[in-house]
Scaffold this active site. Structure first.
Site, PDB file in Angstrom:
ATOM      1  N   SER A   1      20.244 -30.083  22.135  1.00 54.65           N
ATOM      2  CA  SER A   1      20.975 -29.807  23.368  1.00 54.65           C
ATOM      3  C   SER A   1      22.127 -30.785  23.494  1.00 54.65           C
ATOM      4  O   SER A   1      22.048 -31.932  23.006  1.00 54.65           O
ATOM      5  CB  SER A   1      20.068 -29.946  24.585  1.00 54.65           C
ATOM      6  OG  SER A   1      20.810 -29.857  25.794  1.00 54.65           O
TER       7      SER A   1
ATOM      8  N   TYR B   1      14.036 -35.012  29.313  1.00 51.98           N
ATOM      9  CA  TYR B   1      14.640 -33.986  28.470  1.00 51.98           C
ATOM     10  C   TYR B   1      15.711 -34.594  27.568  1.00 51.98           C
ATOM     11  O   TYR B   1      15.748 -34.337  26.357  1.00 51.98           O
ATOM     12  CB  TYR B   1      15.249 -32.900  29.356  1.00 51.98           C
ATOM     13  CG  TYR B   1      15.839 -31.736  28.609  1.00 51.98           C
ATOM     14  CD1 TYR B   1      15.022 -30.769  28.028  1.00 51.98           C
ATOM     15  CD2 TYR B   1      17.217 -31.582  28.488  1.00 51.98           C
ATOM     16  CE1 TYR B   1      15.561 -29.694  27.337  1.00 51.98           C
ATOM     17  CE2 TYR B   1      17.769 -30.511  27.803  1.00 51.98           C
ATOM     18  CZ  TYR B   1      16.938 -29.571  27.230  1.00 51.98           C
ATOM     19  OH  TYR B   1      17.483 -28.505  26.556  1.00 51.98           O
TER      20      TYR B   1
END
Length: 274
Positions: free
Chosen positions: A141, A154
């Site tokens: 990501s 995350y």
């Protein structure tokens, strides 16, 4: 094997999420045989029923090495060595270090988003190395490029994944296997549906899947979806740290697990639908 730019034997984890489902569907519709790995059997059955001769369903925890090895053994016994393995399974959620309960989510984010990738790759590696071909794809990501306020679990898991894939790519350069790091920005999926902040460059999963498959087939090692969001992120990184942080702090936080708008986290809640 591959014919031209076409993968013929693929493994896709997280195949029941929006991005993973798009990847699996496009591979199946392109004629590939696909191992559908995920936790929502109903979604996987829809994909399988459309192509029953060229797919199988597996529902392991991707961080469980024994379970993933069993899936790989079954798949290769039936269909042979894959030429594409996409480690796409992931979880997301806000995180607050001051909240003791959030440590459990941090642990699961590391187990699924980070540990789940080598645990997915490992059972196929010996056969792929023996064949001297194949593509390993890890879905990281843009959030792994820089820590974001309220999203530490995350971001940390994806940053670790990017470093792991860099290491693996260097190791495998002489082998004939390729390693691609995919860094999506914002895709229109269940993981972003509850976001309360601006999502520049929001991309449809079908478009993202088509771009990923095309670029992996072309040998791309770094794939940003969409590219312009990567440019925006890099531009923001040129700002002084305090100004960058001030801009990010002005945005609403991502919902923590259990808050309105959050998505279930397998192993953390009773609803294992991701």
């Amino acid at each position: 094997m591959r014919t031209g730019n076409k993968f013929t034997n693929a493994v896709v984890t997280g195949a029941c999420g929006g991005f993973g489902r798009a990847l699996a569907r496009q591979l199946l519709e392109g004629g590939a045989t696909v191992a559908l790995v995920g936790l929502n059997r109903a979604v996987l059955e829809e994909l399988h029923n459309a192509h029953p001769q060229r797919s199988r369903i597996y529902t392991p925890d991707v961080s469980d090495s024994a379970a993933m090895q069993a899936c790989a053994a079954d798949w290769m016994a039936a269909h042979g060595t894959p030429d594409l393995v996409i480690a796409n399974a992931g979880v997301a959620g806000g995180y607050a270090t001051a909240e003791a309960a959030d440590l459990a989510f941090f642990r699961r984010a590391l187990e699924i988003n980070l540990l789940g990738v080598p645990t997915t790759f490992q059972p196929f590696m010996a056969a792929m190395l023996a064949a001297g071909r194949g593509a390993l794809v890890g879905v990281a990501s843009i959030a792994g490029w820089r820590g974001l306020p309220g999203n530490g679990a995350y971001c940390a898991s994806k940053a670790g994944l990017i470093a792991y894939l860099q290491s693996l790519r260097a190791e495998l350069r002489p082998s004939g296997l390729s390693v691609s790091t995919v860094s999506p920005g914002y895709l229109r999926t269940a993981l972003t549906a509850g976001n309360r902040f601006a999502m520049p460059g929001l991309m449809e999963p079908e478009q993202a899947a088509a771009t990923l498959l095309r670029r992996v087939a072309a040998g791309a090692e770094q794939i940003v979806l969409p590219r312009r969001v990567g440019w925006l992120s890099r531009a923001l990184d040129l700002l002084p740290e305090t100004l960058h942080d001030r801009i990010l702090l002005a945005q609403p936080r991502k919902p923590r697990p259990g808050e309105p708008g959050s998505t279930p986290v397998p192993g953390l809640t009773n609803d294992n639908k991701n």
